[in-house]
Design a protein around this motif. Structure first.
Motif, PDB file in Angstrom:
ATOM      1  N   ARG A 228      -9.898  15.216   7.037  1.00  0.00           N
ATOM      2  CA  ARG A 228      -9.960  14.276   5.907  1.00  0.00           C
ATOM      3  C   ARG A 228     -11.273  13.490   5.900  1.00  0.00           C
ATOM      4  NH1 ARG A 228      -5.319  12.904   3.074  1.00  0.00           N
ATOM      5  NH2 ARG A 228      -6.875  12.008   1.680  1.00  0.00           N
TER       6      ARG A 228
ATOM      7  N   GLY B  53      -5.232   2.279  -0.077  1.00  0.00           N
ATOM      8  CA  GLY B  53      -4.421   1.448   0.825  1.00  0.00           C
ATOM      9  C   GLY B  53      -5.206   1.048   2.061  1.00  0.00           C
TER      10      GLY B  53
ATOM     11  N   PRO C   4      -2.745   5.448  -3.235  1.00  0.00           N
ATOM     12  CA  PRO C   4      -3.345   6.598  -2.541  1.00  0.00           C
ATOM     13  C   PRO C   4      -3.822   6.138  -1.159  1.00  0.00           C
ATOM     14  CG  PRO C   4      -4.277   6.304  -4.744  1.00  0.00           C
ATOM     15  CD  PRO C   4      -3.436   5.106  -4.475  1.00  0.00           C
ATOM     16  N   PRO C   5      -3.778   7.030  -0.155  1.00  0.00           N
ATOM     17  CA  PRO C   5      -4.107   6.607   1.222  1.00  0.00           C
ATOM     18  C   PRO C   5      -5.442   5.869   1.339  1.00  0.00           C
ATOM     19  CG  PRO C   5      -3.354   8.877   1.200  1.00  0.00           C
ATOM     20  CD  PRO C   5      -3.398   8.428  -0.223  1.00  0.00           C
TER      21      PRO C   5
ATOM     22  N   THR D 211       0.822  -1.228   0.000  1.00  0.00           N
ATOM     23  CA  THR D 211       0.000   0.000   0.000  1.00  0.00           C
ATOM     24  C   THR D 211       0.854   1.275   0.000  1.00  0.00           C
ATOM     25  OG1 THR D 211      -0.121   0.131   2.416  1.00  0.00           O
ATOM     26  CG2 THR D 211      -1.787  -1.200   1.324  1.00  0.00           C
ATOM     27  N   PHE D 212       2.187   1.115   0.114  1.00  0.00           N
ATOM     28  CA  PHE D 212       3.052   2.297   0.214  1.00  0.00           C
ATOM     29  C   PHE D 212       2.840   3.274  -0.942  1.00  0.00           C
ATOM     30  CE2 PHE D 212       6.522  -0.063   2.832  1.00  0.00           C
ATOM     31  CZ  PHE D 212       5.663  -0.066   3.919  1.00  0.00           C
ATOM     32  N   LYS D 213       2.708   2.711  -2.153  1.00  0.00           N
ATOM     33  CA  LYS D 213       2.610   3.571  -3.341  1.00  0.00           C
ATOM     34  C   LYS D 213       1.155   3.897  -3.713  1.00  0.00           C
ATOM     35  CE  LYS D 213       7.075   3.330  -4.493  1.00  0.00           C
ATOM     36  NZ  LYS D 213       7.957   4.461  -4.513  1.00  0.00           N
TER      37      LYS D 213
ATOM     38  N   ILE E 107       2.170   5.972   7.734  1.00  0.00           N
ATOM     39  CA  ILE E 107       2.998   5.927   6.514  1.00  0.00           C
ATOM     40  C   ILE E 107       2.540   7.001   5.527  1.00  0.00           C
ATOM     41  CG2 ILE E 107       3.338   4.505   4.422  1.00  0.00           C
ATOM     42  CD1 ILE E 107       3.576   2.116   6.462  1.00  0.00           C
ATOM     43  N   HIS E 108       1.238   7.264   5.543  1.00  0.00           N
ATOM     44  CA  HIS E 108       0.692   8.275   4.627  1.00  0.00           C
ATOM     45  C   HIS E 108       0.558   9.641   5.310  1.00  0.00           C
ATOM     46  CE1 HIS E 108      -0.054   5.444   1.394  1.00  0.00           C
ATOM     47  NE2 HIS E 108      -0.498   4.597   2.288  1.00  0.00           N
ATOM     48  N   ASP E 109       1.331   9.839   6.383  1.00  0.00           N
ATOM     49  CA  ASP E 109       1.339  11.124   7.103  1.00  0.00           C
ATOM     50  C   ASP E 109      -0.037  11.525   7.628  1.00  0.00           C
ATOM     51  OD1 ASP E 109       4.038  11.549   6.868  1.00  0.00           O
ATOM     52  OD2 ASP E 109       3.836  12.433   4.865  1.00  0.00           O
ATOM     53  N   LEU E 110      -0.781  10.548   8.075  1.00  0.00           N
ATOM     54  CA  LEU E 110      -2.101  10.843   8.628  1.00  0.00           C
ATOM     55  C   LEU E 110      -2.082  10.505  10.118  1.00  0.00           C
ATOM     56  CD1 LEU E 110      -4.130   9.146   5.781  1.00  0.00           C
ATOM     57  CD2 LEU E 110      -4.083  11.597   6.222  1.00  0.00           C
TER      58      LEU E 110
END
Lengths: 190, 494
Positions: B353, B60, B56-57, B52-54, B340-343
């Protein structure tokens, strides 16, 4: 101080061995005695004795835990042990009064098959270490099915190989589970 | 009204091929992970996390949540068909699901577990959407004394699981609690009962114990019965029976009641889906018109356990999304995915969000629907397992049991422990000691011990009685322990 030293010895692999030998030293004569008396509760009494023995050993060991803080690490195990001892006492009284159900009757050939299978499982465990996971599993499946009277030779081989292929694809290739390779094959192949 | 508008917008965010594919892949992976003993939901979520790194949040998160949701259902498949719960939360499903299979009604067990899981999952999500913020505020105010009392309440299910052999059931539960004390003490760091064996520093892992106690003990019992030339479902050749719509409808109250219990228990961080399913099963038995048939293949038992198990997913998401507190191992991995997605999970996420939050809520509804369809189709395949002759199935079960035990920590010690628990379970079971209380003791052991000691450190031994919520829970627990015993005494004074 003496209790502390005894506990330190008992809480070691050698101590565990001594404790198991001691348990066997209690259980075997007790079993022979109960068999001679033709007690209908042989196995249940042996289970209770094992539980009480385990509880007492754990209780003794709990006094060696270093006390750090307000509530020591031994408090909760002692609570559970107290409960086991009380329940065991209650069950012992019921057995003594003949109120418990007697042991299940099983033919010796059926019990023998279970023991054979338990031995096969232990052999499988040892073989994984020695031959590696996949060869050990293959032989285990072949012998395991044969022991339970599955006689079709092609079926035996196809089922075992198919199952191994499934485990290899899913667990080894896809999920990267590092199954033991064993010591024998790498040793022989250099 | 605003909530409904947000939710409709949420469905808009996940409309498209990519979110739908993520849901389908997540559900398939989840069902597989849940059904395979040794692969836990948290492991499934963790395995898919790097993929899921690449992404969209939202995509993922949708993928990982679908894995989490479906894995709770997947555990019931092997619990019903071969008495091998794929996850700890499926243990209670096996109590009645496996007896149904032995009666040649595996279709009933699988069908009910699927429908109850779907309904439970939906109820959990609805509660998550509507009540998440107030419920989370209550959950975090829980004192350790209240957590201990809650765990004790969970343990009270032993009394109703026990039947007439209550002393043996209590002994089994206490044995489970005692086994749980093996390893390094979580509070003081002291080594307990490790006998110098480093593999025991973490204690016995739960999964090998579970597989040994349930699957292997049953395998040994079948060998002892000498019935290995038959099939699990008996020698029936007729068409497999599945429940009708009316049968599902008859289970509506049991399912709804269990869904509510499951969601509520899921909200408490650390309580987990296993406790939820045990408590719901117990409540289902107590409120059933036929409690005597529980454990013998009562569909209400399957519905209660499965609905609670799946509903707890929605519950566990409450503290995660509103406060950033993981309620289970799987939600802990989900927090990692958010970070990981800065959330930053917490109340601000709802305002900053809403696309993510309401898109996730909407995706959980869709994932439940997809799980139902895939489960419906998959059940027809899984049921074939019960037609395999036992002399083939038994070695395969032992083989998968060893793979499952090994995969937990890549340790052969765990495989040996699994075999050991299998032998002990077989010996105890044939003399009337039930297996479920041992597992319950092992599930609740850490929660009970840690909170008991924390509570005493914070307020002395009287703290359990000073705090009203703790006292109420203790009183309910005592009543729950005593009621089945008093009932039994009344029925048979001897």
């Amino acid at each position: 101080m003496t209790i502390q030293r005894i506990n330190t010895f008992l809480d070691s692999p050698l101590g565990l061995g001594v404790l198991l030998v001691f348990l066997a030293g209690i259980e075997i004569p007790l079993y022979l005695f109960l068999r001679r008396k033709e007690s209908p509760y042989k196995s249940q009494i042996l289970i209770l004795v094992s539980l009480v023995y385990l509880s007492l050993v754990f209780l003794l060991l709990s006094f060696a835990f270093p006390v750090k803080g307000k509530v020591s690490a031994g408090v909760t195990p002692r609570l559970w042990i107290l409960g086991i001892l009380l329940c065991s006492l209650y069950l012992a009284i019921r057995i003594n009064k003949g109120k418990e159900k007697s042991d299940p009757s099983v033919s010796s050939s059926q019990s023998r098959m279970v023991f054979l299978y338990i031995l096969l499982c232990l052999g499988y465990l040892g073989a994984i270490d020695l031959l590696g996971f996949f060869p050990a599993s293959f032989f285990f499946l072949l012998i395991g099915m044969r022991l339970l009277s599955y006689t079709h030779p092609v079926g035996l081989i196809v089922l075992s190989l198919g199952w191994i292929a499934f485990l290899y694809l899913v667990f080894y290739s896809l999920l990267s589970v590092p199954f033991p390779e064993g010591i024998l094959i790498p040793y022989l192949l250099g | 009204m605003e909530l409904i508008t947000h939710l409709i917008e949420g469905f808009g965010y996940i409309a498209g091929i990519a979110p739908f594919l993520a849901i389908v892949v997540g559900v398939i992976a989840g069902i597989f992970v849940g059904a395979m003993p040794g692969l836990s939901p948290s492991m499934g979520v963790a395995i898919l996390l790097p993929f899921t790194f690449k992404m969209p949040p939202l995509i993922g998160l949708v993928l990982l949540t679908a894995v989490y949701l479906a894995s709770n259902y997947g555990g019931s498949i092997t619990a019903v068909t071969i008495n091998t719960p794929g996850t700890p939360s499926a243990v209670a499903t096996a109590f009645d699901g496996y007896p149904l299979t032995l009666q040649g009604k595996a279709g009933w067990g699988l069908g009910i577990s699927l429908v109850a899981s779907t309904v439970g999952g939906m109820v959990g999500i609805i509660i998550l959407i509507v009540f998440s913020q107030p419920l989370a505020a209550v959950a975090v105010k829980m004192h350790p004394a209240e957590y201990f009392s809650l765990a004790l309440f969970g343990l009270s299910t032993v009394a109703s699981l026990a039947g007439k052999d209550w002393a043996k059931a209590f002994t089994a539960a206490l044995l489970g609690l005692l086994i749980n004390t093996i390893g390094i003490d979580p509070i003081s760091g002291v080594k307990r009962y490790t006998f110098g064996e480093t593999s025991l520093f973490d204690g016995f892992d739960f999964i090998p114990a579970l597989i040994g106690l349930f699957a292997l003990s049953e395998v040994f019992s079948k060998i002892e019965e000498g019935s290995w030339k038959t099939r699990l479902s008996g020698e029936i050749s007729k068409q497999e029976q599945w429940p009708t719509l009316k049968d599902y409808w008859n289970l509506k109250w049991a399912t709804l009641q269990a869904s509510l219990v499951g969601t509520l228990i899921g909200i408490f961080p650390g309580a987990g889906s296993a406790i939820a399913s045990f408590l719901a099963y117990d409540l289902g038995k107590r409120t059933s018109k036929h409690p005597e048939t529980f454990g013998k293949g009562n569909p209400e038992g399957v519905a209660a356990a499965e609905a609670a198990n799946s509903a707890s997913v929605g519950g566990a998401m409450v503290p995660l999304l509103t406060l950033g507190i993981p309620g289970s191992a799987s939600t802990a991995v989900l927090i990692g995915a958010l970070m990981i997605h800065d959330l930053a999970p917490g109340p601000l996420l709802f305002t900053e969000r809403p696309d993510l939050i309401y898109g996730l809520f909407a995706s959980m509804f869709v994932a439940n629907g997809v799980m139902f369809l895939l489960g419906y189709w998959g059940s027809r395949l899984w049921i074939k397992v019960t037609k395999v002759p036992l002399n083939v199935l038994i070695p395969l079960i032992i083989s998968i049991a060893s793979v499952g035990s090994f995969a937990v920590k890549n340790s052969l010690f765990d495989v040996g422990a699994c075999f050991g628990f299998g032998v002990v379970g077989w010996v105890l079971k044939r003399h009337g000691y039930p297996m479920a209380p041992i597992v319950l003791g092992m599930v609740l052991g850490k929660l009970m011990e840690v909170n008991f000691r924390r509570a005493v450190i914070m307020g002395g031994y009287g703290v359990f009685f000073y705090r009203p919520a703790s006292l109420i829970l203790l009183l309910i627990s005592i009543a729950a322990f005593a009621y089945p015993l008093v009932q039994m005494r009344k029925e048979s004074p001897n």
